[in-house]
Enzyme design. Structure first.
Site, PDB file in Angstrom:
ATOM      1  CB  THR A  44      -0.904   0.017   1.253  1.00  0.00           C
ATOM      2  OG1 THR A  44      -1.641  -1.202   1.303  1.00  0.00           O
ATOM      3  CG2 THR A  44      -1.855   1.196   1.237  1.00  0.00           C
ATOM      4  CB  SER A 187     -12.617  14.844   9.046  1.00  0.00           C
ATOM      5  OG  SER A 187     -13.065  14.452  10.328  1.00  0.00           O
ATOM      6  CD  GLU A 193      -1.589  12.676   4.409  1.00  0.00           C
ATOM      7  OE1 GLU A 193      -0.772  12.654   5.330  1.00  0.00           O
ATOM      8  OE2 GLU A 193      -1.580  11.826   3.492  1.00  0.00           O
ATOM      9  CB  THR A 278     -15.023   5.646   5.861  1.00  0.00           C
ATOM     10  OG1 THR A 278     -14.980   4.747   4.748  1.00  0.00           O
ATOM     11  CG2 THR A 278     -15.901   6.811   5.495  1.00  0.00           C
ATOM     12  N   GLY A 279     -11.535   4.924   6.745  1.00  0.00           N
ATOM     13  CA  GLY A 279     -10.746   3.929   7.467  1.00  0.00           C
ATOM     14  C   GLY A 279     -10.353   2.751   6.588  1.00  0.00           C
ATOM     15  CG  LEU A 331       1.131   5.238  11.383  1.00  0.00           C
ATOM     16  CD1 LEU A 331       1.765   5.921  12.585  1.00  0.00           C
ATOM     17  CD2 LEU A 331       0.590   6.277  10.403  1.00  0.00           C
ATOM     18  CG  HIS A 460      18.431  31.667  17.556  1.00  0.00           C
ATOM     19  ND1 HIS A 460      17.088  31.743  17.867  1.00  0.00           N
ATOM     20  CD2 HIS A 460      18.798  32.877  17.073  1.00  0.00           C
ATOM     21  CE1 HIS A 460      16.668  32.974  17.603  1.00  0.00           C
ATOM     22  NE2 HIS A 460      17.676  33.678  17.117  1.00  0.00           N
TER      23      HIS A 460
HETATM   24  C1  FAD Z   1      -3.498   7.170   0.993  1.00  0.00           C
HETATM   25  C2  FAD Z   1      -2.612   6.645   2.092  1.00  0.00           C
HETATM   26  C3  FAD Z   1      -1.561   7.420   2.545  1.00  0.00           C
HETATM   27  C4  FAD Z   1      -0.724   6.929   3.552  1.00  0.00           C
HETATM   28  N1  FAD Z   1       0.290   7.727   3.996  1.00  0.00           N
HETATM   29  C5  FAD Z   1       1.109   7.276   4.978  1.00  0.00           C
HETATM   30  C6  FAD Z   1       2.193   8.072   5.422  1.00  0.00           C
HETATM   31  O1  FAD Z   1       2.415   9.193   4.948  1.00  0.00           O
HETATM   32  N2  FAD Z   1       2.992   7.590   6.407  1.00  0.00           N
HETATM   33  C7  FAD Z   1       2.774   6.347   6.965  1.00  0.00           C
HETATM   34  O2  FAD Z   1       3.531   5.951   7.852  1.00  0.00           O
HETATM   35  N3  FAD Z   1       1.751   5.566   6.550  1.00  0.00           N
HETATM   36  C8  FAD Z   1       0.923   5.988   5.576  1.00  0.00           C
HETATM   37  N4  FAD Z   1      -0.104   5.196   5.139  1.00  0.00           N
HETATM   38  C9  FAD Z   1      -0.287   3.875   5.774  1.00  0.00           C
HETATM   39  C10 FAD Z   1       0.686   2.821   5.175  1.00  0.00           C
HETATM   40  O3  FAD Z   1       0.524   2.767   3.780  1.00  0.00           O
HETATM   41  C11 FAD Z   1       0.417   1.464   5.782  1.00  0.00           C
HETATM   42  O4  FAD Z   1       0.446   1.549   7.187  1.00  0.00           O
HETATM   43  C12 FAD Z   1       1.475   0.453   5.340  1.00  0.00           C
HETATM   44  O5  FAD Z   1       1.451   0.315   3.944  1.00  0.00           O
HETATM   45  C13 FAD Z   1       1.245  -0.904   5.996  1.00  0.00           C
HETATM   46  O6  FAD Z   1       2.223  -1.798   5.560  1.00  0.00           O
HETATM   47  P1  FAD Z   1       1.968  -3.377   5.602  1.00  0.00           P
HETATM   48  O7  FAD Z   1       3.266  -3.985   5.185  1.00  0.00           O
HETATM   49  O8  FAD Z   1       1.379  -3.764   6.882  1.00  0.00           O
HETATM   50  O9  FAD Z   1       0.833  -3.651   4.510  1.00  0.00           O
HETATM   51  P2  FAD Z   1       0.638  -3.249   2.997  1.00  0.00           P
HETATM   52  O10 FAD Z   1       1.484  -2.104   2.603  1.00  0.00           O
HETATM   53  O11 FAD Z   1      -0.828  -3.128   2.790  1.00  0.00           O
HETATM   54  O12 FAD Z   1       1.208  -4.510   2.209  1.00  0.00           O
HETATM   55  C14 FAD Z   1       0.615  -5.775   2.267  1.00  0.00           C
HETATM   56  C15 FAD Z   1       0.951  -6.529   0.997  1.00  0.00           C
HETATM   57  O13 FAD Z   1       0.520  -7.878   1.133  1.00  0.00           O
HETATM   58  C16 FAD Z   1      -0.034  -8.331  -0.093  1.00  0.00           C
HETATM   59  N5  FAD Z   1      -0.924  -9.450   0.205  1.00  0.00           N
HETATM   60  C17 FAD Z   1      -2.097  -9.414   0.911  1.00  0.00           C
HETATM   61  N6  FAD Z   1      -2.582 -10.665   1.048  1.00  0.00           N
HETATM   62  C18 FAD Z   1      -1.704 -11.488   0.409  1.00  0.00           C
HETATM   63  C19 FAD Z   1      -1.655 -12.899   0.220  1.00  0.00           C
HETATM   64  N7  FAD Z   1      -2.569 -13.712   0.762  1.00  0.00           N
HETATM   65  N8  FAD Z   1      -0.624 -13.422  -0.500  1.00  0.00           N
HETATM   66  C20 FAD Z   1       0.346 -12.598  -1.022  1.00  0.00           C
HETATM   67  N9  FAD Z   1       0.356 -11.287  -0.859  1.00  0.00           N
HETATM   68  C21 FAD Z   1      -0.655 -10.734  -0.139  1.00  0.00           C
HETATM   69  C22 FAD Z   1      -0.742  -7.105  -0.647  1.00  0.00           C
HETATM   70  O14 FAD Z   1      -0.907  -7.212  -2.050  1.00  0.00           O
HETATM   71  C23 FAD Z   1       0.235  -5.986  -0.236  1.00  0.00           C
HETATM   72  O15 FAD Z   1       1.166  -5.742  -1.263  1.00  0.00           O
HETATM   73  C24 FAD Z   1      -0.944   5.640   4.110  1.00  0.00           C
HETATM   74  C25 FAD Z   1      -1.998   4.845   3.638  1.00  0.00           C
HETATM   75  C26 FAD Z   1      -2.816   5.333   2.633  1.00  0.00           C
HETATM   76  C27 FAD Z   1      -3.923   4.462   2.126  1.00  0.00           C
HETATM   77  N1  NAD Z   2       0.173  10.512   6.970  1.00  0.00           N
HETATM   78  C1  NAD Z   2      -0.116   9.272   7.360  1.00  0.00           C
HETATM   79  O1  NAD Z   2       0.585   8.662   8.154  1.00  0.00           O
HETATM   80  C2  NAD Z   2      -1.315   8.587   6.790  1.00  0.00           C
HETATM   81  C3  NAD Z   2      -1.979   9.119   5.689  1.00  0.00           C
HETATM   82  C4  NAD Z   2      -3.093   8.450   5.198  1.00  0.00           C
HETATM   83  C5  NAD Z   2      -3.509   7.273   5.794  1.00  0.00           C
HETATM   84  N2  NAD Z   2      -2.843   6.777   6.863  1.00  0.00           N
HETATM   85  C6  NAD Z   2      -3.319   5.509   7.511  1.00  0.00           C
HETATM   86  O2  NAD Z   2      -4.473   5.038   6.868  1.00  0.00           O
HETATM   87  C7  NAD Z   2      -5.502   4.819   7.827  1.00  0.00           C
HETATM   88  C8  NAD Z   2      -6.844   5.121   7.204  1.00  0.00           C
HETATM   89  O3  NAD Z   2      -7.025   6.536   7.029  1.00  0.00           O
HETATM   90  P1  NAD Z   2      -8.487   7.156   6.978  1.00  0.00           P
HETATM   91  O4  NAD Z   2      -8.374   8.627   6.948  1.00  0.00           O
HETATM   92  O5  NAD Z   2      -9.285   6.446   5.935  1.00  0.00           O
HETATM   93  O6  NAD Z   2      -9.113   6.632   8.358  1.00  0.00           O
HETATM   94  P2  NAD Z   2      -9.317   7.326   9.783  1.00  0.00           P
HETATM   95  O7  NAD Z   2      -9.757   6.237  10.673  1.00  0.00           O
HETATM   96  O8  NAD Z   2      -8.145   8.163  10.150  1.00  0.00           O
HETATM   97  O9  NAD Z   2     -10.561   8.349   9.544  1.00  0.00           O
HETATM   98  C9  NAD Z   2     -11.797   7.903   9.056  1.00  0.00           C
HETATM   99  C10 NAD Z   2     -12.878   8.882   9.461  1.00  0.00           C
HETATM  100  O10 NAD Z   2     -14.074   8.579   8.732  1.00  0.00           O
HETATM  101  C11 NAD Z   2     -15.203   8.745   9.591  1.00  0.00           C
HETATM  102  N3  NAD Z   2     -16.338   7.929   9.037  1.00  0.00           N
HETATM  103  C12 NAD Z   2     -16.416   6.580   8.964  1.00  0.00           C
HETATM  104  N4  NAD Z   2     -17.579   6.211   8.343  1.00  0.00           N
HETATM  105  C13 NAD Z   2     -18.254   7.356   8.011  1.00  0.00           C
HETATM  106  C14 NAD Z   2     -19.488   7.653   7.334  1.00  0.00           C
HETATM  107  N5  NAD Z   2     -20.287   6.682   6.854  1.00  0.00           N
HETATM  108  N6  NAD Z   2     -19.865   8.950   7.179  1.00  0.00           N
HETATM  109  C15 NAD Z   2     -19.058   9.944   7.641  1.00  0.00           C
HETATM  110  N7  NAD Z   2     -17.859   9.715   8.275  1.00  0.00           N
HETATM  111  C16 NAD Z   2     -17.462   8.451   8.456  1.00  0.00           C
HETATM  112  C17 NAD Z   2     -14.672   8.274  10.937  1.00  0.00           C
HETATM  113  O11 NAD Z   2     -15.442   8.787  11.999  1.00  0.00           O
HETATM  114  C18 NAD Z   2     -13.236   8.811  10.936  1.00  0.00           C
HETATM  115  O12 NAD Z   2     -13.123  10.098  11.499  1.00  0.00           O
HETATM  116  C19 NAD Z   2      -5.163   5.735   9.004  1.00  0.00           C
HETATM  117  O13 NAD Z   2      -5.626   5.188  10.193  1.00  0.00           O
HETATM  118  C20 NAD Z   2      -3.681   5.805   8.965  1.00  0.00           C
HETATM  119  O14 NAD Z   2      -3.173   4.796   9.795  1.00  0.00           O
HETATM  120  C21 NAD Z   2      -1.765   7.422   7.372  1.00  0.00           C
END
Ligand code: FAD
Ligand code: NAD
Length: 481
Positions: A44, A187, A193, A278-279, A331, A460
């Protein structure tokens, strides 16, 4: 060479940040390692998360800065109207993803990790089933198995996505078009973001949040000041306490908003697009965890602080899980840290993770960051352990660097123990908050006290002096009590 009777010492399922760190760390310590990935290498973060979203934020942030005529004119600068090419911004993100994915794949190969393409599942103790993309299904054995299968976007019931007019972050990162009016549901991190990206690029944004206030997961003081700038200051129409109960894709997209408490229909909106933020939900359904007796908690795999998978609260031998699929601080750097801890334990080093010292940041302009305990959590902790909680606030408007940048709207809140000065947590909103938090995270990791931190010299003029001021204020409070 793997141990007798096993094809590998370690098989990792999932090549996101968690799986990558586990596999690389293990191979570098002499274990024979295979990693299984069913989609793109990097998971991801690299393909659909941190990397492309930060590229979009970097480009749109520059547009925002150059388009802010009032801010620029305060320096006596008058720029020409800004023009940008959406396609090139999208290409920048896409190219960065490709580069980082390639680097990561090569790093694994160089360290000797065998990359297996296909879908992995558990087939009993120390066995993994691999379904390759050509349909071949085979069994592989390993002394240890790390599950690192990550998470996917959660789409609440009633919301229908088509990937074009109603989409999640998986599609938003492609920036295929710029809707005139977009509703963002949620939110949290992703909602904030992407609101930053869309508003910078000229889209009108409505933000819909089910809980009683926007930014419900953030510290209340930080949410107040950040909301004033990032939401109200940008003319985002934000609604809290309302549920997006039905969303139908099309042109226009139709949204039904309901009262969270009694589910009564409140309003219908018609917009050009909807981002569902929404998570996320754990990716564990197809893992055949039943074959080793593991029961998930709403899909999350239960683990202890050594990353051992638990069955009825007791650790299993040779089965580990890391990253989003475990549901602890979702994260990238948490996943990576968990991966290293799991492998260190496999190597017999007996390590536990310290979640309290893991920082988090939202990369809006300006940024929001935090580490350690939330205020409510710290209050509870103080009550339970019979000490008084210290809270100090340090403002960016008293900082020379922030004033020179004309970016002095910012706040740091520091939480500490009044009995011994130990830092329990910090929450920051302001310029470069994501970088600033690391200093406090290191202090939390070492369980340091404000008395020792307050005498450390800060450069500073830098924003880090905001933290120095907080530490000094905390020491002053200690002296008074
Ligand atoms: C839009 C967005 C922005 C984000 N920004 C940040 C950020 O700025 N900073 C930050 O710290 N975090 C951020 N995150 C969160 C971060 O991306 C995740 O916490 C992180 O990717 C988790 O890593 P992971 O290795 O647990 O899983 P993932 O990155 O989800 O990787 C899991 C992998 O397993 C593979 N997989 C799943 N099931 C199987 C299976 N059965 N067999 C083989 N392969 C499989 C999937 O294809 C995937 O490639 C963001 C997330 C999103 C969605
Ligand atoms: N900079 C970063 O580190 C970064 C950036 C993006 C994502 N992430 C990771 O991805 C995860 C997911 O992010 P996210 O923003 O989707 O989730 P989040 O859990 O941070 O926020 C989701 C929000 O959606 C609201 N919500 C849920 N269902 C709803 C509905 N039906 N109507 C209105 N509001 C509703 C919840 O109350 C909550 O406030 C985060 O928890 C974070 O760990 C991290």
């Amino acid at each position: 060479m793997s141990e007798a009777n096993f094809e590998f010492d370690l098989i990792v399922i999932g090549a996101g940040y968690g799986g990558f760190d586990a596999a690389k760390h293990a191979a570098e310590h002499g274990l024979s390692v295979a990693i299984i990935e069913s989609r793109e290498m990097g998971g991801t973060c690299v393909n659909r998360g941190c990397v492309p979203s930060k590229a979009l934020l970097a480009a749109s942030g520059k547009v925002r800065e150059l388009a802010d005529a009032e801010h620029l004119s305060s320096f006596g600068i008058h720029a020409a109207p800004v023009r940008f090419e959406r396609r090139k911004i999208a290409e920048h993100a896409n190219q960065l993803v490709k580069n980082i994915r390639n680097n990561l794949t090569k790093a694994l190969e160089r360290s000797g990790v065998k990359i297996l393409r296909g879908y992995g599942r558990i087939e009993g103790t120390q066995k993994v089933g691999l379904r390759e993309s050509n349909g071949v299904d085979r069994l592989i054995s390993a002394k240890d198995i790390v599950i690192a299968t990550g998470s996917d976007p959660f789409v609440p019931p009633g919301i229908e996505t088509d990937g074009r007019t109603v989409f999640t972050s998986d599609e938003a990162i492609n920036l295929e078009w710029l809707p005139r009016w977009i509703a963002i549901i949620g939110s949290g991190y992703i909602g904030l973001e992407f609101a930053d990206v869309y508003t910078a690029l000229g889209c009108e944004v409505t933000m819909i949040e089910a809980l009683e206030r926007v930014m419900p997961t953030f510290d209340t003081d930080i949410a107040k000041i950040a909301g004033r700038n990032l939401i109200q200051g940008r003319d985002i129409d934000a609604r809290a306490g309302v549920l997006a109960s039905k969303v139908s894709p099309g042109c226009p997209v139709k949204i039904e908003l309901s009262d969270v408490k009694n589910r009564e229909l409140l309003e219908e909106l018609e917009v050009d697009a909807v981002l569902v933020a929404t998570g996320r939900v754990p990716t564990s359904a197809g893992l055949n965890l039943e074959s080793v007796g593991v029961k998930t908690n709403r899909g999350y795999i239960p683990i202890d602080d050594s990353m051992r998978v638990l069955v009825d609260g007791k650790p299993l031998k040779n089965l580990w899980a890391v990253g989003d699929v475990t549901g602890k601080l979702m994260l990238a750097h948490t996943a990576a840290a968990q991966g290293t801890v799991a492998v260190d334990n496999i190597l017999g080093k007996n390590r536990e993770i310290d979640y309290r010292s893991i920082p988090a940041a939202t990369f809006t302009h300006p940024e929001i960051s935090s580490v350690g305990m939330a205020e409510s959590e710290a209050k509870e902790f103080a009550e339970k352990n019979n000490f008084e909680l210290g809270i100090v606030r340090s403002y960016f408007k008293a900082n020379s660097k922030a004033l020179a940048e004309l970016e002095s709207d910012g706040l740091m809140k520091l939480l500490f123990r009044k009995d011994n000065g130990e830092v329990l947590g910090a929450h920051i909103y302001g310029l470069h908050a994501a970088d600033l938090i690391q200093e406090v995270a290191n202090a939390v990791a070492r369980r340091q006290k404000v008395n020792e931190l307050a005498i450390e010299v800060h450069t500073h003029p830098t924003l880090s002096e905001v933290i120095e001021v907080a530490y000094k204020q905390a020491v002053a409070q200690l002296k008074q009590s």
